[in-house]
Design an enzyme around this catalytic site. Sequence first.
Site, mmCIF file in Angstrom:
data_model
loop_
_atom_site.group_PDB
_atom_site.id
_atom_site.type_symbol
_atom_site.label_atom_id
_atom_site.label_comp_id
_atom_site.label_asym_id
_atom_site.label_seq_id
_atom_site.Cartn_x
_atom_site.Cartn_y
_atom_site.Cartn_z
ATOM 1 C CB SER A 61 -7.032 23.783 8.214
ATOM 2 O OG SER A 61 -6.633 24.724 7.181
ATOM 3 N NE ARG B 194 -7.571 11.797 15.316
ATOM 4 C CZ ARG B 194 -6.212 11.735 14.957
ATOM 5 N NH1 ARG B 194 -5.813 12.991 14.909
ATOM 6 N NH2 ARG B 194 -5.351 10.770 14.798
ATOM 7 C CG ASP C 222 -4.779 25.945 8.892
ATOM 8 O OD1 ASP C 222 -3.689 24.878 9.213
ATOM 9 O OD2 ASP C 222 -5.614 26.435 9.660
HETATM 10 C C1 BGC Z 1 -6.364 20.959 12.903
HETATM 11 C C2 BGC Z 1 -4.984 21.453 11.958
HETATM 12 C C3 BGC Z 1 -5.253 22.994 11.716
HETATM 13 C C4 BGC Z 1 -5.391 23.708 12.980
HETATM 14 C C5 BGC Z 1 -5.637 25.144 12.771
HETATM 15 C C6 BGC Z 1 -6.530 22.022 14.052
HETATM 16 O O1 BGC Z 1 -7.641 21.471 14.490
HETATM 17 O O2 BGC Z 1 -6.136 19.684 12.959
HETATM 18 O O3 BGC Z 1 -4.974 20.715 10.642
HETATM 19 O O4 BGC Z 1 -3.793 23.288 11.088
HETATM 20 O O5 BGC Z 1 -6.527 23.176 13.468
HETATM 21 O O6 BGC Z 1 -6.382 25.504 11.854
#
Ligand code: BGC
Length: 510
Positions: free
Chosen positions: A156, A171, A209
């Site tokens: 995620s 990143r 996610d």
């Molecule tokens: C991430 C996402 C993720 C979200 C919730 C963010 O910091 O970049 O990819 O879906 O957090 O977990």
Amino acid sequence: MVGPRRQPSRKGSMADVPHDMLQEIKRLEDMFTVDTTKLKAITDHCISELTKGLSKEGGSIPMNPTWCMGFPTGHETGTFLALDMGGTNLRVCEIRLPEEVGEFDIIQSKYRMPEELKTGTADELWGYIADCLQQFIEYHHEGEKLDQLPLGFTFSYPATQDYIDHGVLQRWTKGFDIEGVEGKDVVPPFQAAVAERGVPIKLTALINDTTGTLIASAYTDPEMRIGCIFGTGCNAAYMEHCGEIPKLEHMHLDPQQEIAINCEWGAFDNEHKVLPRTPYDVIVDKDSPRPGQQAFEKMIAGLYLGELHRLVLVDLHENPNVKIFEGQDISALKKPYSLDASFLSDIENDPYENLQETHDRFESMLKIKCTKPELELIRRLAELIGTRSARLSACGVAAICKKKGYKTAHVGADGSVFNKYPHFKARGAQALKEILDWTTGRDGKPLGRGNDPVEILPAEDGSGVGAALIAALTLKRVQEGNLAGIRDPEAMLRGTKAEKPGTKEVEPNK
Ligand code: BGC
């Protein structure tokens, strides 16, 4: 049961609060309140940024195509593994999708993600994850001779995906800072660590996610249009038509084909054009491992809510006009990230008129004895930060709905803030009403009680069931010869049950 029944909220009174403190509360209210006009301006800007992210030139919202093409039918079947690399835990699940429509069985184990791993080395990270997978398989399948089990890996973080089993980390977010991973495909080192341990898995899909949440929720609810996470981080995914994605034009996909887009809306307004940032938001950003990134997320997500609260309190202690906690040693409060979102939840949940629980918490945890007016300020500040988070979150949801022309929709949401933060759901619903100018609910019924045209609902388990479903949908696609975003179809099936004709890893639509 011992103690008073918890009230949904206390009345609260500012009667004893001295004038200078009241003025300070008013200043904070002005700073943290986002009115309807501003909500609408943020939503409109968000719509154009979402569109920009889909363009060839791109924008600051990544709008990552995920190669999860279309919704499940409810008829998916088979046995899958799911791996969820969350911020706090690592979860391994085995999911069986039976014949019955929309059903599933799940067994799972949780492993704590050691805090040091978040800033350790890439080898340590992949090694730890592969060890957990190995333990899981050994425990649940001791002595069995297994086919390669298809695995959905929920990773995620923002990743560019040329294929569904590929993901170049754009990143780190959410405080992760592991060297040597950004800018590279995370799949090969993960697979190498797994292969080294001889674990019989086949990575079928790398997923976010939010995409998992969207798909898992759509499995049981045909009205689901958006999957959201409001937790340590925040983000959303939705289905877009390929014809609306100029940056995929070169692939000549069917314009009507749907593909899930992982928006990565945490990066919205990194240019600081529209979000009402306070000086405290500026500090949170500056002191984070990735300054200048995730502007929207840093005002909304669970990781930052407690920190914002803490920064305000420290500032007010040092401010000669206010001087809260006067003459007290606030060294515990000075420690960055010493307050988390659950601390704020507890303050908002304190049922006592005199805020006794909050008083005791400050004393035991921070060694600070608060006066009644200070407690009122602390409580009001938590409400302001929590309310701002919910209202800004609603802008993202409203922006996707407006962009897609959804007048009605269900939105599946997961994450600790959505599930546990008091009033988050109601505050979000109120903001949606203001942004989208609702006067009545569906079919002319009164708003609320399930009638709101767009409803944000608790989601099904995205990184477990959602990941399994996406793996199932992918294998089905490969078998049917729909190969967009599939790197090597033969390799994807090789060694799995789906390779053998006549076996029912994945069933065609019924
Ligand atoms: C991430 C996402 C993720 C979200 C919730 C963010 O910091 O970049 O990819 O879906 O957090 O977990």
